[in-house]
Design a protein around this motif. Structure first.
Motif, PDB file in Angstrom:
ATOM      1  N   GLU A  76       0.804  -1.226   0.000  1.00  0.00           N
ATOM      2  CA  GLU A  76       0.000   0.000   0.000  1.00  0.00           C
ATOM      3  C   GLU A  76       0.835   1.273   0.000  1.00  0.00           C
ATOM      4  O   GLU A  76       0.469   2.262   0.622  1.00  0.00           O
ATOM      5  CB  GLU A  76      -0.969  -0.002   1.194  1.00  0.00           C
ATOM      6  CG  GLU A  76      -1.934  -1.163   1.162  1.00  0.00           C
ATOM      7  CD  GLU A  76      -2.732  -1.283   2.449  1.00  0.00           C
ATOM      8  OE1 GLU A  76      -2.875  -0.273   3.164  1.00  0.00           O
ATOM      9  OE2 GLU A  76      -3.206  -2.400   2.723  1.00  0.00           O
ATOM     10  N   GLY A  77       1.941   1.244  -0.709  1.00  0.00           N
ATOM     11  CA  GLY A  77       2.793   2.435  -0.790  1.00  0.00           C
ATOM     12  C   GLY A  77       2.391   3.333  -1.946  1.00  0.00           C
ATOM     13  O   GLY A  77       1.823   2.893  -2.933  1.00  0.00           O
ATOM     14  N   LYS A  78       2.694   4.607  -1.779  1.00  0.00           N
ATOM     15  CA  LYS A  78       2.460   5.597  -2.822  1.00  0.00           C
ATOM     16  C   LYS A  78       3.585   5.460  -3.851  1.00  0.00           C
ATOM     17  O   LYS A  78       4.763   5.375  -3.486  1.00  0.00           O
ATOM     18  CB  LYS A  78       2.472   6.988  -2.195  1.00  0.00           C
ATOM     19  CG  LYS A  78       2.205   8.119  -3.163  1.00  0.00           C
ATOM     20  CD  LYS A  78       2.479   9.456  -2.471  1.00  0.00           C
ATOM     21  CE  LYS A  78       1.219  10.218  -2.275  1.00  0.00           C
ATOM     22  NZ  LYS A  78       1.495  11.570  -1.730  1.00  0.00           N
ATOM     23  N   THR A 105       8.171   2.810  -3.892  1.00  0.00           N
ATOM     24  CA  THR A 105       6.897   3.063  -3.224  1.00  0.00           C
ATOM     25  C   THR A 105       7.193   3.464  -1.784  1.00  0.00           C
ATOM     26  O   THR A 105       8.182   3.012  -1.191  1.00  0.00           O
ATOM     27  CB  THR A 105       5.958   1.837  -3.233  1.00  0.00           C
ATOM     28  OG1 THR A 105       6.588   0.759  -2.548  1.00  0.00           O
ATOM     29  CG2 THR A 105       5.609   1.414  -4.656  1.00  0.00           C
ATOM     30  N   ASN A 107       5.139   4.082   1.989  1.00  0.00           N
ATOM     31  CA  ASN A 107       3.979   4.096   2.873  1.00  0.00           C
ATOM     32  C   ASN A 107       4.395   4.919   4.091  1.00  0.00           C
ATOM     33  O   ASN A 107       5.022   4.418   5.004  1.00  0.00           O
ATOM     34  CB  ASN A 107       3.577   2.674   3.269  1.00  0.00           C
ATOM     35  CG  ASN A 107       2.332   2.636   4.128  1.00  0.00           C
ATOM     36  OD1 ASN A 107       2.048   3.579   4.871  1.00  0.00           O
ATOM     37  ND2 ASN A 107       1.607   1.532   4.059  1.00  0.00           N
ATOM     38  N   GLU A 109       2.728   6.276   6.508  1.00  0.00           N
ATOM     39  CA  GLU A 109       2.114   5.892   7.782  1.00  0.00           C
ATOM     40  C   GLU A 109       2.868   4.736   8.439  1.00  0.00           C
ATOM     41  O   GLU A 109       3.151   4.750   9.632  1.00  0.00           O
ATOM     42  CB  GLU A 109       0.649   5.510   7.541  1.00  0.00           C
ATOM     43  CG  GLU A 109      -0.192   5.460   8.785  1.00  0.00           C
ATOM     44  CD  GLU A 109      -1.654   5.196   8.446  1.00  0.00           C
ATOM     45  OE1 GLU A 109      -2.105   4.055   8.662  1.00  0.00           O
ATOM     46  OE2 GLU A 109      -2.305   6.124   7.949  1.00  0.00           O
TER      47      GLU A 109
END
Length: 169
Positions: A76-78, A105, A107, A109
């Motif tokens: 779930e990384g950008k 990527t 993430n 958070e």
């Protein structure tokens, strides 16, 4: 007489003169880092920007993130593309000579990310050797990079290779 503070030394040599100018001494055949810049492209945010900190993996994007070599370990990384852009000069003037993109990527958070350090080093080397490697980028990222390079300096863009222009269309 006042004592001068010691100057901070660089961790490596940056050769500013042409290493092939015929003197035959130290640095012959070495590549210069003077004309390479790291450009980040973020398709999610719709932006492209230069961050010189990426030369030593200390960019704003990378700071505070533990990078792992497996994508699965950093879900779930950008998406970011780190693009190494090398500028060279020919008779007509300077141009974008080497442009290579690496995926990463982040993430924020979870403070985890994915990147392949060997790929980043190899792509930087390929850019310095005047390669164009942008085919694997997504369309939105290609357009962001193209628009960034054009707006940075239209003349550099116009003098660049057809290979680069076609790769980013």
């Amino acid at each position: 007489m006042e004592e001068q503070p010691k100057k901070k030394k660089l961790g490596f040599n940056i050769i500013k003169n042409d290493p092939t100018d015929g003197h035959g001494g130290f640095g012959v055949g070495a590549l210069s880092l003077d004309n390479i810049s790291p450009v980040f492209v973020c398709p999610e945010d719709g932006e492209a920007f230069v961050d010189i900190g990426a030369m030593h993996a200390r960019s704003a994007v990378e700071r505070g993130i533990k990078f792992l070599p497996n994508r699965e370990d950093a879900p779930e990384g950008k998406l970011y593309w780190l693009v190494w852009v090398t500028i060279d000069r020919r008779a007509e003037g300077p141009y974008y000579a080497g442009v290579t993109a690496c995926e990463m990527t982040v993430n924020r958070e979870a403070r985890r990310g994915y990147k392949s350090l060997p790929e980043h080093v190899n792509k930087m080397d390929k850019s310095m050797k005047r390669s164009i490697m942008v085919d694997h980028m997504d369309e939105k990222s290609k357009h962001l990079l193209r628009d960034f390079l054009k707006s940075h300096n239209e003349e550099l863009w116009e003098r660049s290779s057809d290979e680069l222009k076609a790769g980013l269309e």
